[in-house]
Design an enzyme around this catalytic site. Structure first.
Site: not given
Length: 431
Positions: A14, A89, A149-150, A247, A251, A255, A258
């Site tokens: 990031v 984090t 953030e995205f 989405f 699968g 994972g 995030c």
């Protein structure tokens, strides 16, 4: 818009993307990281992350003098108008986000921040963290804002420079507008809100996507047992504009850096607030059982115990286009297969050449080699190059020409023509 002096603390995924893209937007950016070897590489334009366009942005920023790197956090923030915290984090044992790195850096740089500076929290932090950080900072002339953030790995540069939205949470509207002004040239929709709401936007977004993925993985299992066709089901679902097609691909699980971390953190926050969140808890549990489900499916199509079976694995990273192995569902499946007694050989284009093993998987240098004397091959990561493999050649190498495609990614007609028995999630098991 004038150029602003910006410090970015942290040169990870990031942080480096943030620094390089803010430089591209015309600001003067100093990116600091305590890893001297990383800093030395970046000063020479060497980017260790696999992210399209990032190395080019770093090289351009260095050449134009709008981007530089150092290993001294205090020097980085001395004259900065904005300081972006892009620090890890990670999840603690109870699922809560560990803010140790954020707290340590803030304690270090706090006294050195100039009057009028804005500390921008880019790291994903729990609700209430931005206000807590402001209290810890205890500087009347320094503001703190949340700016989640995205960024999708493999699309981070595009996502930063052409965002779907920019969210800023701050106690003062003027502070939020100063942060938004940094993004003016992106032309993105913006949202100004309070810090806790901004923090929750990030967690809510990722957790919703995780629930959607767990939902479709359960639908896949239901289709396999009832004879329904998942491809048709998800096409029908995706055509509903209230749902959309994104989405809805089954699968081996979700994972990466995030979704697992953020879902656990949000569930922990809900529990602490005495709010029941069974939907999210079920999504996490569904994902945790997915590796075992895939392992059972491989045993089912093999029609034999997995102990002693030779299994080839195509893909090990958590998704295509990245070298990220963190919380990779592919590795979770590999571990489950190994626990069941299978011998594993794998290949992934994102894994550096020369590495011999990742966990229980012995690595080979070419995708075709995973099929050597294999009882089955399992595709776990949807790398585009896997669609172009020499299927007759793979079939000839295999002890049993059997392939389990956990991403519904490979050309079914080409596999059938090569004599490979092919199973896709959400479709009846081949006899």
């Amino acid at each position: 818009m004038g150029a602003h002096r910006i410090a970015v603390i942290g040169a990870g995924y990031v942080g480096l993307t943030t620094a390089a893209c803010l430089s591209r937007l015309g600001h003067r950016v100093h990116c600091a990281d305590l890893d001297q070897s990383t800093v030395d590489d970046l000063r020479h334009g060497v980017v260790g992350l696999r992210e399209p366009g990032l190395a080019e942005l770093v090289a351009a920023g260095l050449a134009e003098g709008t981007l530089d790197f150092g290993a001294d956090n205090l020097a980085a923030v001395q004259d900065a108008e904005f300081v972006f915290l892009c620090l890890p984090t990670p999840s603690a044992a109870d699922g809560a986000a560990d803010l140790g790195a954020v707290h340590a850096v803030l304690s270090q740089i706090g006294p050195a921040l100039r009057e009028g500076c804005v500390v921008v929290v880019k790291s994903t932090v729990p609700l209430g963290s931005t206000r807590d950080l402001r209290a810890r900072l205890d500087r009347a002339g320094v503001a703190v804002a949340s700016n989640p953030e995205f960024l999708r790995e493999g699309h981070a540069v595009t996502d930063f420079l052409h965002p779907q939205r920019v969210v800023v949470g701050a106690s003062e509207e003027d502070t939020a507008r100063r942060v938004l002004d940094l993004y003016r040239d992106t032309g993105a929709p913006t949202l100004i809100t309070d810090p806790a709401s901004a923090e929750l936007v990030k967690y809510a977004s990722n957790s919703f996507l995780a629930m959607k993925l767990s939902y479709v993985n359960t639908l896949a299992e239901l289709c396999e047992r009832t004879g329904a066709d998942l491809t048709a089901v998800t096409e029908g679902l995706g055509q509903d504009e209230r749902i959309g097609p994104a989405f809805l691909a089954a699968g081996p699980g979700w994972g990466g850096s995030c979704l697992p971390k953020d879902t656990r953190a949000l569930l922990h926050t809900a529990t602490e607030a005495e709010v029941e969140f069974p939907l999210l808890a079920a999504a996490i549990q569904t994902n945790e059982r997915q590796a075992g489900r895939i392992t059972g499916l491989v045993a089912q199509v093999l029609a034999r115990p997995l102990r002693g079976a030779r299994i080839g694995l195509l893909g090990l990273t958590f998704k295509a286009g990245t070298d990220d192995l963190r919380d990779s569902p592919a590795l979770a499946v590999a571990q489950a297969l190994a626990t069941a007694g299978a011998h594993l050989r794998g290949f992934d284009p994102g894994v550096p050449a020369g590495q011999e093993r990742i966990g229980p998987v012995g690595l080979v240098s070419l995708a075709e080699l995973v099929a050597e004397d294999a009882d089955a091959v399992v595709l776990l990561t949807e790398w585009p190059e896997f669609t172009e493999l020499d299927w007759p050649g793979l079939a000839a190498r295999m002890r049993t020409p059997l392939l389990v495609d956990t991403r519904d990614h490979l050309p079914a007609k080409a596999l059938a023509a090569a004599g490979i028995r092919h199973h896709r999630l959400g479709h009846p098991t081949p006899s």
